[in-house]
Design a protein around this motif. Structure first.
Motif, PDB file in Angstrom:
ATOM      1  N   UNK A   1       6.086   2.000   4.911  1.00  0.00           N
ATOM      2  CA  UNK A   1       6.552   2.966   5.911  1.00  0.00           C
ATOM      3  C   UNK A   1       6.644   2.361   7.311  1.00  0.00           C
ATOM      4  N   UNK A   2       5.915   1.272   7.557  1.00  0.00           N
ATOM      5  CA  UNK A   2       5.962   0.635   8.882  1.00  0.00           C
ATOM      6  C   UNK A   2       7.001  -0.478   8.969  1.00  0.00           C
ATOM      7  N   UNK A   3       7.804  -0.631   7.907  1.00  0.00           N
ATOM      8  CA  UNK A   3       8.895  -1.603   7.947  1.00  0.00           C
ATOM      9  C   UNK A   3       8.547  -2.986   7.429  1.00  0.00           C
TER      10      UNK A   3
ATOM     11  N   UNK B   1      -5.652   2.809   2.777  1.00  0.00           N
ATOM     12  CA  UNK B   1      -4.631   1.764   2.672  1.00  0.00           C
ATOM     13  C   UNK B   1      -4.126   1.335   4.049  1.00  0.00           C
ATOM     14  N   UNK B   2      -4.067   0.025   4.243  1.00  0.00           N
ATOM     15  CA  UNK B   2      -3.561  -0.519   5.499  1.00  0.00           C
ATOM     16  C   UNK B   2      -2.515  -1.578   5.185  1.00  0.00           C
ATOM     17  N   UNK B   3      -1.668  -1.861   6.142  1.00  0.00           N
ATOM     18  CA  UNK B   3      -0.699  -2.943   6.028  1.00  0.00           C
ATOM     19  C   UNK B   3      -1.459  -4.263   6.178  1.00  0.00           C
ATOM     20  N   UNK B   4      -1.367  -5.171   5.207  1.00  0.00           N
ATOM     21  CA  UNK B   4      -2.173  -6.399   5.279  1.00  0.00           C
ATOM     22  C   UNK B   4      -1.833  -7.308   6.453  1.00  0.00           C
ATOM     23  N   UNK B   5      -0.616  -7.246   6.947  1.00  0.00           N
ATOM     24  CA  UNK B   5      -0.212  -8.141   8.029  1.00  0.00           C
ATOM     25  C   UNK B   5      -0.534  -7.572   9.408  1.00  0.00           C
ATOM     26  N   UNK B   6      -0.384  -6.265   9.565  1.00  0.00           N
ATOM     27  CA  UNK B   6      -0.586  -5.654  10.885  1.00  0.00           C
ATOM     28  C   UNK B   6      -1.934  -4.950  11.004  1.00  0.00           C
ATOM     29  N   UNK B   7      -2.555  -4.640   9.856  1.00  0.00           N
ATOM     30  CA  UNK B   7      -3.805  -3.893   9.882  1.00  0.00           C
ATOM     31  C   UNK B   7      -3.581  -2.418  10.150  1.00  0.00           C
ATOM     32  N   UNK B   8      -2.351  -1.988  10.247  1.00  0.00           N
ATOM     33  CA  UNK B   8      -2.029  -0.589  10.549  1.00  0.00           C
ATOM     34  C   UNK B   8      -2.380   0.304   9.355  1.00  0.00           C
ATOM     35  N   UNK B   9      -3.097   1.401   9.636  1.00  0.00           N
ATOM     36  CA  UNK B   9      -3.437   2.352   8.580  1.00  0.00           C
ATOM     37  C   UNK B   9      -2.176   3.103   8.166  1.00  0.00           C
ATOM     38  N   UNK B  10      -1.993   3.252   6.873  1.00  0.00           N
ATOM     39  CA  UNK B  10      -0.767   3.850   6.348  1.00  0.00           C
ATOM     40  C   UNK B  10      -1.044   5.269   5.867  1.00  0.00           C
ATOM     41  N   UNK B  11      -0.142   6.165   6.179  1.00  0.00           N
ATOM     42  CA  UNK B  11      -0.261   7.534   5.700  1.00  0.00           C
ATOM     43  C   UNK B  11       0.167   7.649   4.249  1.00  0.00           C
TER      44      UNK B  11
END
Length: 321
Positions: free
Chosen positions: A55-57, A79-89
């Motif tokens: 979802x974060x591209x 769940x987070x994006x492994x590269x950015x560390x951003x938490x995913x909805x």
């Protein structure tokens, strides 16, 4: 380093990266056209085959990001994006069809170019080292894709590979036989192309070489070819083929793999009556006896074995008279 970074390092160190061999990873790094960063999964560092977008591209190889999400779940983390560390909805994965198509087109162009390069290295003027590398390239490409088997055949490489069997260098002959075996596996068209009469005589000649590895590779190739019923008679008609194979099955000097493959090859060749007669004449009677026990008088007569059996006094079978 944050939790995501620690988790990523731990994940990466324990990851088998798609279970690729060292050879496979080596070939993935050899490209004719430049490799674009967008083609490579940030997790596996390998060219993606099924790219999906979060979802974060951010885009990843599907199997890798699915494993990452499972690691998050197993560790009790969101769940987070492994590269950015951003938490995913959401952990929804959106197929990146356009990127996948671009990667496939790029891969196809590179593989065609690699086959052309291999062809140029199979000439009589090439060094043994170049020939060995070219044959290894062909093996890798054909294992990777059935389409590449067609490309190799269509590029006229099969006669060039067979020609390498006439060299005096044992390692080249073994590599050529191994390459032919890869080409014919599960490919009927390549079997027909590789099973021309003159070619089969060359393979049979390799069966009688002193080098055990060469005999093993040769019998492995004949085993693959013998799986095609239409080629059974052609193999059996090659001078000395059945005699050598029968000898290999009873040899104490052959390795177990060669003996088993010789046995399986003979079993496949039993589909042809002419081959059964040759086997009997060379002391292998199992297939002929089986026909007699089953009362297959038509096959028995076609084999012309009444005279053979009575003249040799092998056994008496009342049901056959």
């Amino acid at each position: 380093m944050g939790l995501t970074g620690n988790m990523l390092n731990k994940w990466d160190s324990g990851c088998d990266h798609g279970s690729q061999s060292d050879d496979s990873r080596h070939y993935e790094q050899r490209h004719i056209e430049p490799l674009y960063e967008a083609f490579v999964c940030p997790l596996t560092k390998q060219i993606m085959q099924d790219p999906v977008t979060l979802e974060n591209g951010q885009t990843y190889e599907r199997s890798s990001i699915e494993r990452w999400f499972k690691e998050c779940q197993d560790n009790g983390r969101k769940p987070v994006c492994p590269m950015t560390g951003q938490e995913l909805r959401s952990t929804e994965l959106n197929p990146s069809i356009a990127l996948r198509n671009t990667i496939e087109e790029w891969t196809g162009r590179n593989e065609i170019a690699q086959i052309d390069l291999a062809r140029s290295s199979l000439t009589l003027m090439s060094s043994d080292e170049d020939i060995l590398c070219a044959l290894k390239d062909i093996q890798h490409l054909c294992r990777k894709s059935r389409t590449n088997k067609y490309r190799v055949r269509n590029a006229g490489l099969i006669p060039m590979i067979v020609e390498r069997l006439k060299t005096g260098v044992e390692q080249v002959r073994c590599r050529a036989l191994e390459t032919l075996c890869v080409l014919v596996e599960d490919d009927e068209d390549n079997k027909e192309a590789i099973a021309e009469a003159d070619y089969i005589r060359t393979y049979v000649k390799c069966l009688s070489r002193e080098l055990s590895q060469e005999r093993e590779e040769a019998v492995s190739l004949l085993l693959e070819l013998s799986k095609s019923q239409s080629l059974s008679e052609k193999i059996g008609s090659a001078n000395g083929a059945i005699l050598i194979l029968v000898g290999m099955t009873s040899s104490k000097s052959e390795n177990n793999v060669a003996v088993k493959n010789a046995e399986k090859t003979l079993e496949n060749l039993e589909k042809c009556d002419k081959n059964v007669r040759q086997m009997a004449e060379n002391g292998r009677l199992q297939a002929l006896i089986k026909r007699l026990v089953e009362g297959n008088s038509h096959a028995f007569v076609s084999l012309g074995s009444y005279h053979f059996l009575t003249s040799k006094s092998l056994f008496y079978c009342p049901s056959c008279y």
